[in-house]
Design a protein around this motif. Structure first.
Motif, PDB file in Angstrom:
ATOM      1  N   LYS A  30       0.806  -1.217   0.000  1.00 51.44           N
ATOM      2  CA  LYS A  30       0.000   0.000   0.000  1.00 51.44           C
ATOM      3  C   LYS A  30       0.842   1.273   0.000  1.00 51.44           C
TER       4      LYS A  30
ATOM      5  N   HIS B  46      -3.441   5.242 -11.234  1.00 50.94           N
ATOM      6  CA  HIS B  46      -4.729   4.777 -10.692  1.00 50.94           C
ATOM      7  C   HIS B  46      -4.610   3.346 -10.156  1.00 50.94           C
TER       8      HIS B  46
ATOM      9  N   GLN C  27      -2.754   3.213  -6.945  1.00 50.72           N
ATOM     10  CA  GLN C  27      -3.257   4.171  -5.949  1.00 50.72           C
ATOM     11  C   GLN C  27      -2.191   5.213  -5.588  1.00 50.72           C
TER      12      GLN C  27
ATOM     13  N   PRO D  47      -4.003   9.879  -8.638  1.00 49.68           N
ATOM     14  CA  PRO D  47      -3.841  10.443  -7.296  1.00 49.68           C
ATOM     15  C   PRO D  47      -2.685  11.429  -7.180  1.00 49.68           C
TER      16      PRO D  47
ATOM     17  N   SER E 149       0.684   7.794   1.621  1.00 48.77           N
ATOM     18  CA  SER E 149       0.356   6.663   0.764  1.00 48.77           C
ATOM     19  C   SER E 149       0.907   6.803  -0.651  1.00 48.77           C
ATOM     20  N   THR E 150       1.253   8.012  -1.110  1.00 46.56           N
ATOM     21  CA  THR E 150       1.730   8.178  -2.477  1.00 46.56           C
ATOM     22  C   THR E 150       3.252   8.281  -2.505  1.00 46.56           C
TER      23      THR E 150
END
Length: 443
Positions: free
Chosen positions: A97, A124, A127, A217, A434-435
């Motif tokens: 993740k 995408h 994520q 994102p 998260s990115t």
């Protein structure tokens, strides 16, 4: 605190193998390299260890400049066979993740529209964890596979890459913030007034736009690069978010970092905008003694015919296929070899020749490697301490580790070295964001 990255140096293909050191291919991925299992396991382990990203090398050719044919390339599995890494990216992301995945894209293989659409799609699917490793490709053989007679000159390739990135960014910006309404009540998906054409027109590329997919994102995809030449450093200073740096000493690392930071300032950017990760091949074992024995065995093996053959092959490839080092007598003094015809990785070729004056080609091929251990030899705790000392002296930003991804060596790094680094507070203990873009800029 510094970043850790993993360099998957032979991409989605057979990984580096030296029979003099590694013995038979038993235990490597020689029979199932084309399957996703090892790469999925690798990414899972890297996230557990707190790595920022894994960078996937790629080339699209079968190298045949060494001795004028592809015999060594195919017999030894050097750079071929190899699969396209793009379909592998979402598979590598499936059990994680946070850790970033950075596949390579060549500016002569992908039109900017294709690249912008592809990486937005991957953004995408992951994520927000994909990055874009922008390369110009090295050899004439790659160029010929894509319809060119010969590759462009080294410096011209980087001018082309600058324009390529500008076109990709223009296409990524064709959807404004708030363009996607997704309002079923009013029956409106997107506000057409916030979606516009790019109308990019350059010397090498043009594209009307807009992209026919919505922003991912991260919006603009983080850009990685590897060029250590002046044009390569300028590319990173202008557009980059992270760069791999190839240095052989702490002094070289400090000078490299100072140079790139000066270039960033000249372009109106902050030094912290680009995270420099220095390539290293640590030798980690349960004890210092065992690690030193491994390193000594590898040092002695460098003089084997197999190791010398690999390095000569690699030098031929690194020259862009313009110099066949297999055709030069091994007793030729290094000082007598003309490398000016090289049109490939100029900084990498210069790195190989660095400090080799007065030696023969045979000695150079046995002793000079592009990526070194930087003195990182020992138990997990010993290597962790040395890494901390190096980063403290250099100032940051981290290491890009290059080691054959067998499950044993993955475990030595992710379950041995990484916990030792964490105990010293040198790497992250979990992820705040998260990115990939956010994780790069966290520190």
């Amino acid at each position: 605190m510094f970043h850790l990255g993993w360099f998957l140096g032979s991409g989605f293909g057979i990984q580096p193998w030296n029979p003099a050191v590694d013995g038979p291919w038993t235990g490597t991925n020689v029979r199932d390299w084309m399957k996703p299992d090892l790469y999925v396991d690798l990414t899972d382990s890297l996230e557990r260890a707190g790595f920022t990203y894994v960078l996937i090398e790629d080339t699209a050719m079968v190298e045949d400049s060494f001795h004028g044919d592809a015999e060594v390339s195919l017999r030894r599995g050097f750079m071929a066979p190899k699969n396209d890494p793009m379909p592998l990216v979402p598979l590598m992301a499936q059990r994680t993740k946070h850790v970033g995945i950075v596949p390579t894209v060549s500016t002569i293989q992908y039109h900017p529209y294709l690249a912008a659409r592809l990486y937005t799609t991957l953004d995408h699917l992951t994520q927000g964890r994909v990055g874009m490793n922008v390369v110009t490709s090295v050899t004439d053989r790659v160029a010929q596979n894509y319809g060119m007679e010969r590759h462009l000159d080294h410096d011209e390739r980087y001018l082309m890459a600058q324009e390529w990135i500008e076109c990709v960014k223009a296409l990524q910006d064709t959807w404004e913030d708030g363009a996607v309404l997704a309002d079923p009540g009013r029956g409106i998906y997107a506000d057409h007034e916030r979606v516009h054409t790019a109308d990019f027109q350059g010397r090498w590329f043009s594209s009307r736009g807009p992209l026919n997919t919505i922003p991912g994102p991260q919006g603009r995809i983080p850009i990685a690069s590897a060029g250590g030449s002046v044009p390569g450093r300028e590319l990173a200073a202008t557009h980059g978010d992270t760069q791999m740096a190839m240095c052989k000493s702490v002094e070289d690392m400090k000078a490299y970092r100072e140079d790139v930071h000066a270039r960033l300032s000249a372009h109106g950017r902050k030094p912290s905008d680009v995270k420099l990760l220095f390539l290293a091949t640590p030798v980690v074992a349960a004890s210092d003694e065992e690690a030193q024995a491994k390193a000594e065995a590898a040092r002695l093996a460098k003089y084997s015919d197999a190791a010398v053959e690999y390095n000569l092959w690699n030098m031929s490839y690194t020259s862009g296929g313009r110099i066949d080092f297999g055709g030069i007598p091994l007793d030729t003094p290094v000082d007598a070899i003309d490398t000016s015809k090289g049109n490939g990785e100029r900084s990498s070729l210069a790195n190989l020749f660095q400090g080799q004056e007065g030696k023969t080609l045979r000695d150079m091929a046995a002793e000079s490697f592009q990526i070194t251990d930087l003195g990182l030899v020992g138990s997990p705790d010993t290597v962790a301490g040395k890494m901390g000392e190096i980063m403290e002296e250099v100032g940051g930003d981290g290491f890009l580790l290059y080691t054959p991804p067998t499950r044993l060596q993955i475990a030595e790094i992710t379950d041995g070295l990484a916990p030792a680094l964490r105990r010293r507070g040198l790497i992250r203990d979990g992820y705040t964001y998260s990115t990939l873009k956010e994780n790069l800029q966290e520190f």
